[in-house]
Motif scaffolding. Structure first.
Motif, PDB file in Angstrom:
ATOM      1  N   ASP A 124      -5.501   7.154   8.701  1.00 55.91           N
ATOM      2  CA  ASP A 124      -5.117   7.875   7.639  1.00 55.91           C
ATOM      3  C   ASP A 124      -3.761   8.325   7.589  1.00 55.91           C
ATOM      4  OD1 ASP A 124      -7.386   9.203   5.275  1.00 55.91           O
ATOM      5  OD2 ASP A 124      -5.416  10.288   5.432  1.00 55.91           O
ATOM      6  N   SER A 125      -3.187   8.032   6.228  1.00 56.67           N
ATOM      7  CA  SER A 125      -1.608   8.406   6.100  1.00 56.67           C
ATOM      8  C   SER A 125      -1.576  10.029   6.381  1.00 56.67           C
ATOM      9  CB  SER A 125      -1.100   7.871   4.955  1.00 56.67           C
ATOM     10  OG  SER A 125      -1.816   8.637   3.829  1.00 56.67           O
ATOM     11  N   GLY A 126      -2.274  10.862   5.779  1.00 58.35           N
ATOM     12  CA  GLY A 126      -2.305  12.292   5.957  1.00 58.35           C
ATOM     13  C   GLY A 126      -2.195  12.743   7.484  1.00 58.35           C
ATOM     14  N   VAL A 171      -5.340   2.861  -6.632  1.00 62.28           N
ATOM     15  CA  VAL A 171      -6.036   1.533  -5.740  1.00 62.28           C
ATOM     16  C   VAL A 171      -7.517   1.347  -6.513  1.00 62.28           C
ATOM     17  CG1 VAL A 171      -6.890   1.302  -3.384  1.00 62.28           C
ATOM     18  CG2 VAL A 171      -4.647   2.098  -4.024  1.00 62.28           C
ATOM     19  N   TYR A 196      -8.551  -2.327  -7.679  1.00 54.19           N
ATOM     20  CA  TYR A 196      -9.674  -3.032  -7.328  1.00 54.19           C
ATOM     21  C   TYR A 196     -10.596  -3.302  -8.455  1.00 54.19           C
ATOM     22  CZ  TYR A 196      -8.319  -2.047  -2.282  1.00 54.19           C
ATOM     23  OH  TYR A 196      -7.556  -1.876  -1.110  1.00 54.19           O
ATOM     24  N   THR A 213      -5.352  -6.452   3.691  1.00 54.39           N
ATOM     25  CA  THR A 213      -6.747  -5.731   3.617  1.00 54.39           C
ATOM     26  C   THR A 213      -7.887  -6.776   3.510  1.00 54.39           C
ATOM     27  OG1 THR A 213      -6.506  -4.994   1.224  1.00 54.39           O
ATOM     28  CG2 THR A 213      -5.802  -3.519   2.913  1.00 54.39           C
ATOM     29  N   GLY A 233     -11.833   0.160   7.977  1.00 51.49           N
ATOM     30  CA  GLY A 233     -11.161  -1.307   7.504  1.00 51.49           C
ATOM     31  C   GLY A 233     -10.064  -0.867   6.456  1.00 51.49           C
ATOM     32  N   ARG A 234      -9.484   0.332   6.747  1.00 59.78           N
ATOM     33  CA  ARG A 234      -8.475   0.697   5.971  1.00 59.78           C
ATOM     34  C   ARG A 234      -7.198   0.857   6.762  1.00 59.78           C
ATOM     35  NH1 ARG A 234     -10.442   5.358   1.660  1.00 59.78           N
ATOM     36  NH2 ARG A 234      -9.726   6.762   3.583  1.00 59.78           N
ATOM     37  N   VAL A 235      -6.125   0.566   5.733  1.00 57.87           N
ATOM     38  CA  VAL A 235      -4.770   0.862   6.471  1.00 57.87           C
ATOM     39  C   VAL A 235      -4.097   1.996   5.780  1.00 57.87           C
ATOM     40  CG1 VAL A 235      -4.095  -1.423   6.990  1.00 57.87           C
ATOM     41  CG2 VAL A 235      -3.580  -0.853   4.586  1.00 57.87           C
ATOM     42  N   PRO A 236      -3.083   2.933   6.266  1.00 54.18           N
ATOM     43  CA  PRO A 236      -2.518   2.575   7.515  1.00 54.18           C
ATOM     44  C   PRO A 236      -3.409   3.075   8.751  1.00 54.18           C
ATOM     45  CG  PRO A 236      -1.703   4.640   6.718  1.00 54.18           C
ATOM     46  CD  PRO A 236      -2.634   3.939   5.717  1.00 54.18           C
ATOM     47  N   SER A 248       0.717  -1.068  -0.101  1.00 53.44           N
ATOM     48  CA  SER A 248      -0.010  -0.056  -0.025  1.00 53.44           C
ATOM     49  C   SER A 248       0.971   1.186   0.057  1.00 53.44           C
ATOM     50  CB  SER A 248      -0.920  -0.207   1.128  1.00 53.44           C
ATOM     51  OG  SER A 248      -1.272   1.290   1.605  1.00 53.44           O
ATOM     52  N   PRO A 249       0.931   2.203  -0.995  1.00 54.64           N
ATOM     53  CA  PRO A 249       1.537   3.334  -0.916  1.00 54.64           C
ATOM     54  C   PRO A 249       1.126   4.264   0.236  1.00 54.64           C
ATOM     55  CG  PRO A 249      -0.234   3.473  -2.534  1.00 54.64           C
ATOM     56  CD  PRO A 249      -0.268   2.117  -2.215  1.00 54.64           C
ATOM     57  N   PHE A 250       0.008   4.209   0.796  1.00 51.82           N
ATOM     58  CA  PHE A 250      -0.429   4.881   1.852  1.00 51.82           C
ATOM     59  C   PHE A 250       0.373   4.261   3.146  1.00 51.82           C
ATOM     60  CE2 PHE A 250      -3.922   5.129  -1.188  1.00 51.82           C
ATOM     61  CZ  PHE A 250      -3.789   6.314  -1.288  1.00 51.82           C
TER      62      PHE A 250
END
Ligand code: GSH
Length: 203
Positions: A62-64, A106, A110, A33, A47-50, A9-11
Motif C-alpha cells: 500500500d503506497s501510504g 482507477v 476499470y 496487474t 493482488g494490488r500494487v505497489p 499506476s499513480p500509487f
C-alpha cells in the motif's frame, strides 16, 4: 529495495517519485496487474500494487504505508510530510484528496476497460467522473505556488501530480490541460524534476 508495479499506476509512481526525491536506490519490476496477477499475489495477497521489498526481504504494501516507512527512513527533516501540527494536517488533507481522486480514476478506468460495453453502468461512471472533477477543482484552488503549500515541495504535490498525469495518460478527458490552470503549472514545475521525468507512466 525492489518496487513492484508499473508507473502507469499513480500509487506505484508516488512511491517511485518519493524514493527518487529521497535518493534511496531501488530496483523496479514493472509488472502488469492483469498479466502478472499471480506474481503480484506473491508480494501482496490482495493482488494490488505497489509493494516494496526491503533490503532485509520484509514486504511493505500500500503506497501510504510504504511512504510512511520511507519517511521514517529519511527522518523528519527530509520527509515530504511534516511530522506534526497544522502543516501535517494540511498536507495530509491534500494527499487524501489526491489519493481519493486517484482511487476514483482507477475505478472509472476499470469500469470502462474491464466490462463489455453493454455492461458499463453510465450513471456510476458519471458519478465517479464527477467526484474526480470536484476533487481536482478543490486541489486546483489550494495551490499557493509554486507548490501546493508554498515554497516547499511536499507529498501533496507528489501525489497530486502523479494522479493528474495518470489520468492524462489513459483517460485524458478527466484532467485536460487548460481546465485546472494551477494544476497545469504544478505539473509543469514537477516535470522539470528528474524524480518525475524519469518515472513517467508507460504501457
Ligand atoms: N490504496 C492502494 C491502492 C492501490 C491500487 O489501487 N492499485 C491498483 C493499480 S493503480 C491495483 O493494483 N489494482 C489491481 C486490482 O485491484 O486488482 C495504495 O495506495 O497502494
Amino acid at each position: 529495495m525492489l518496487l513492484i508495479g508499473s508507473y502507469s499506476s499513480p500509487f506505484v509512481r508516488r512511491v517511485a517519485v518519493t524514493l527518487k526525491i529521497y535518493a534511496l536506490p531501488f530496483e523496479h519490476r514493472p509488472v502488469a496487474t492483469d498479466r502478472d496477477a499471480v506474481i503480484i499475489r506473491g508480494f501482496n495477497p490482495l493482488g494490488r500494487v505497489p509493494a516494496l521489498v526491503l533490503d532485509n526481504d520484509e514486504l511493505v504494501i500500500d503506497s501510504g504505508m510504504i511512504i510512511d516507512h520511507l519517511d521514517e527512513m529519511v527522518g523528519p527533516a527530509r520527509a515530504l510530510t511534516p511530522r506534526s501540527g497544522p502543516q501535517r494536517r494540511q498536507v495530509n488533507r491534500m494527499v487524501a484528496l489526491a489519493t481519493g481522486a486517484a482511487d476514483k480514476y482507477v475505478a472509472a478506468y476499470y469500469e470502462r476497460t474491464k466490462r463489455p460495453d453493454s455492461h458499463v453502468w453510465q450513471p456510476w461512471l458519471e458519478r465517479l467522473e464527477g467526484q474526480i472533477e470536484t476533487a481536482l477543482q478543490a486541489l486546483d484552488g489550494m495551490v499557493q505556488g509554486p507548490w501546493l503549500v508554498g515554497d516547499a515541495l511536499t507529498q501533496a504535490d507528489v501525489t497530486t501530480v502523479v494522479a493528474v498525469q495518470a489520468m492524462r495518460f489513459d483517460m485524458p478527458h478527466l484532467a485536460p490541460e487548460g481546465r485546472f490552470a494551477a494544476l497545469d503549472t504544478l505539473v509543469r514545475s514537477a516535470a522539470r524534476l528528474d524524480a518525475f521525468s524519469s518515472t513517467l507512466p508507460n504501457a
